[in-house]
Design a protein around this motif. Structure first.
Motif, PDB file in Angstrom:
ATOM      1  N   VAL A  66       0.841  -1.202   0.000  1.00 15.40           N
ATOM      2  CA  VAL A  66       0.000   0.000   0.000  1.00 15.40           C
ATOM      3  C   VAL A  66       0.878   1.254   0.000  1.00 15.40           C
ATOM      4  O   VAL A  66       0.632   2.211  -0.741  1.00 15.40           O
ATOM      5  CB  VAL A  66      -0.950  -0.003   1.223  1.00 15.40           C
ATOM      6  N   MET A  67       1.923   1.235   0.819  1.00 14.85           N
ATOM      7  CA  MET A  67       2.772   2.424   0.914  1.00 14.85           C
ATOM      8  C   MET A  67       3.610   2.632  -0.355  1.00 14.85           C
ATOM      9  O   MET A  67       3.865   3.761  -0.744  1.00 14.85           O
ATOM     10  CB  MET A  67       3.678   2.309   2.144  1.00 14.85           C
ATOM     11  N   VAL A  68       4.013   1.534  -0.982  1.00 12.21           N
ATOM     12  CA  VAL A  68       4.713   1.678  -2.276  1.00 12.21           C
ATOM     13  C   VAL A  68       3.774   2.354  -3.278  1.00 12.21           C
ATOM     14  O   VAL A  68       4.177   3.255  -4.027  1.00 12.21           O
ATOM     15  CB  VAL A  68       5.173   0.292  -2.810  1.00 12.21           C
ATOM     16  N   VAL A  69       2.501   1.975  -3.238  1.00  6.12           N
ATOM     17  CA  VAL A  69       1.525   2.585  -4.151  1.00  6.12           C
ATOM     18  C   VAL A  69       1.307   4.058  -3.803  1.00  6.12           C
ATOM     19  O   VAL A  69       1.346   4.928  -4.676  1.00  6.12           O
ATOM     20  CB  VAL A  69       0.183   1.806  -4.105  1.00  6.12           C
ATOM     21  N   VAL A  70       1.090   4.335  -2.510  1.00  3.50           N
ATOM     22  CA  VAL A  70       0.832   5.724  -2.097  1.00  3.50           C
ATOM     23  C   VAL A  70       2.001   6.616  -2.476  1.00  3.50           C
ATOM     24  O   VAL A  70       1.837   7.704  -3.056  1.00  3.50           O
ATOM     25  CB  VAL A  70       0.571   5.791  -0.573  1.00  3.50           C
TER      26      VAL A  70
END
Lengths: 308, 305
Positions: free
Chosen positions: A172-176
């Motif tokens: 999720v954080m890689v995406v954000v």
């Protein structure tokens, strides 16, 4: 060819002589590009196909294995499917989020907003700054004792999860982080497209009483659909090629939860010295990208409106 | 405005012209402030603030003593403002080498790209020769080959050439992309042929008219290409990571930054200072050449229509 490009025809013999001279000189003009393209694109593509059919260590003996590399990737390599899956998850999360954010911002930054050039530059800065620098900043923010968790615990008493070492949160954080980093590019394309909407159509819609959401859904989006189609295709291609964000933010971890296919290729080739296997994986990636792009092009008739 | 903008890049005002009515007229802008405008303002400012948090926090962290970056509760300014962090970065590694290499590679790469793209763009856009269209299609097809497919065989080629860990390996392999050629061809095709004809009648060959007539007219396309190319080379990470093995000699800034972070994992203050330094040149470029960049991207976007 436009009419302006054709010069008044000189006598036939003179013309053919001129043509010959022009052809020779054209060859001179084109040769640097042609030579470079041959050596640095065509030769590597051919070499890559050959390599993918060999067991090709970086140094040492090579042996022909036919489609063995491809078979190994699909049937017995433990990391290949997870890497494909990670790239797919990233794409499925990243593309819609990126498009939604960038389109919303472009719509908000209409001419009525004063100083919108400043906002545009701000949103565009992460696009052009070194990705490594962007990732380092986010790595600091996402530390267990970083800003996000710091504010959450001291202001609300809520302990946030350890983002980068949690299998799901890490992705999720890689995406954000990637949306923050990359959406400025699509935003600019949407801004340009919005400025080109035909005023006559908008005016007609207004006269017919279209406002607010109806105006947006029935008029603006269809008019923007070529731009949305273009950004969707391009964003999907680049997100299948994601590499730097997971490599530096999570190192592919925890476990192999965030290793995308390009990082897999990189590691096979330059960490494990399996360059043939890496070349085969790169061709599989290319085939997937081509297939997805073709799929989008064939689906575009359903929703993309070119007639203006 | 828009039609000018497009014409400036493609040189074809006719093809992409926009109805003049698309410009918001002065009277229209004077409409009263509506609730919608206020909401839009609030949303934009809110989005900008959220968006800017990482950047702002990075700048302030770069000015803190390291032990206060993760203070609880978080603070914006530490107990002292340490400008010396920026100087200290240079003492912790060959940071000047990284910066120098990055500038060298970006500038040399930009020169090569511009020379190749303008000459090839001229041959494709303004000269008539047999096989032109076939070769041009070949150029366009190569645009579809992703870098990931190329890096593995490219590294093998570099080994065969003996170019691993050399400057030319950083500059040449990705300097011959067909993108620049395509951009310049589109632009040059839009320049009226009469401009060149007069010179041709006076006996100037293609070389002469290319240098003294076409190139000066292609300035804005060259400017767009220069900005894009410089930024691409400045930020590139995957290829330098592969082809350079002595970072103290040929490391570029992104590489330096990554290894720097690995070596000084606990010195967040220095990492942030180094990150800020690496962001400065491209950020300045974007601010100064904002309009050119927007045009370039607008054209790229429109080209996809």
């Amino acid at each position: 060819m436009t009419a302006t490009e054709a010069p008044a025809a000189p006598p036939r013999r003179a013309q053919s002589r001129l043509r010959r001279i022009e052809s020779r000189q054209a060859l001179g003009f084109i040769s640097p590009a042609l030579a470079g393209l041959t050596v640095f694109t065509i030769a590597p593509v051919v070499l890559s196909i050959v390599m993918s059919l060999f067991e090709w260590p970086a140094w040492g003996d090579r042996s022909f294995v036919g489609v063995g590399n491809y078979v190994e990737l699909f049937t017995s390599h433990p990391d290949f499917w997870p890497a494909l899956r990670n790239s797919a998850i990233f794409t499925v999360l990243f593309v819609p989020l990126n498009l939604a954010v960038s389109l919303t911002l472009a719509l908000l930054l209409s001419p009525r907003i004063k100083g919108r050039a400043v906002f545009r530059v701000l949103f565009f800065i992460p696009v052009v700054t070194p990705m490594v620098a962007n990732v380092l900043v986010w790595k600091m923010l996402l530390q267990p004792n970083g800003l996000f968790n710091g504010i959450s615990t001291s202001a609300f008493g809520i302990e946030l999860p350890s983002f980068l070492s949690h299998p799901q949160w890490a992705m999720v954080m890689v995406v954000v982080m990637s949306v923050w980093q990359g959406m400025g590019y699509n935003m600019l394309i949407f801004c340009a497209a919005l400025e080109q909407l035909p005023e006559s159509v908008l005016e007609a819609a207004r006269l017919d009483g279209a406002t607010g959401w109806r105006m947006f859904a029935r008029i603006t989006v269809p008019l923007l659909s070529p731009a949305i189609f273009f950004t969707t295709v391009m964003t999907m291609i680049t997100s299948m090629q994601v590499f730097v964000q997971p490599q530096l933010l999570t190192g592919g971890g925890p476990g192999n939860a965030t290793i995308p296919i390009v990082m897999f290729i990189y590691e096979q080739a330059f960490t494990f010295q399996q360059m043939g296997l890496a070349a085969a994986a790169a061709w599989i990636l290319f085939a997937i990208i081509i297939a997805l792009t073709a799929l989008q092009f064939s689906a575009q008739k359903r929703w993309v409106h070119y007639e203006v | 405005m828009r039609s000018e903008v497009i014409a400036d890049v493609t040189g074809r005002p006719g093809e992409l012209q926009v109805a003049p009515a698309a410009d918001p007229s002065p009277q229209k802008q004077k409409q009263p402030v509506t609730a919608g405008t206020v909401i839009a303002y609030v949303c934009v400012v809110l989005a900008a603030v959220i968006f800017a948090i990482p950047l702002i926090y990075a700048v302030f962290s770069a000015l803190k003593p390291n032990d206060q970056i993760f203070a609880v509760p978080p603070t914006l300014v530490g107990e002292e403002v340490r400008w010396s962090n920026f100087a200290e970065v240079f003492r912790f590694g060959p940071f000047w080498t990284y910066i120098g290499n990055s500038f060298f590679v970006a500038i040399a790469g930009t020169i090569v790209v511009n020379v190749v793209s303008t000459t090839a763009g001229y041959a494709f856009g303004r000269l008539r020769w047999r096989g032109r269209d076939v070769v041009f299609v070949l150029f366009l097809v190569t645009l579809m080959v992703p870098q990931e497919v190329l890096v593995v065989p490219m590294f093998q080629l570099m080994q065969w050439f003996g170019w691993v860990n050399t400057p030319q390996a950083l500059i040449l392999p990705f300097a011959f992309t067909a993108f620049g050629t395509f951009l310049l061809r589109q632009f040059l095709r839009g320049i009226p042929y009469e401009l060149e004809e007069a010179a041709r009648v006076d006996g100037a060959g293609p070389v002469r008219s290319f240098v003294s007539i076409i190139l000066p007219l292609a300035r804005s396309a060259v400017a767009v290409l220069t900005v894009f190319t410089f930024i691409t080379f400045w930020n590139s990470y995957l290829w330098p990571l592969i082809v350079v093995n002595d970072y103290g000699y040929l490391g570029t800034l992104p590489i330096g930054l990554a290894t720097f972070a690995g070596q000084f994992g606990t010195r967040w203050d220095l990492q942030m200072a180094a990150s800020i330094i690496s962001m400065i040149p491209t950020t300045i470029l974007v601010i100064v050449l904002q309009k050119h960049l927007v045009k370039g991207i607008a054209t790229a976007g429109i080209a996809g229509r």
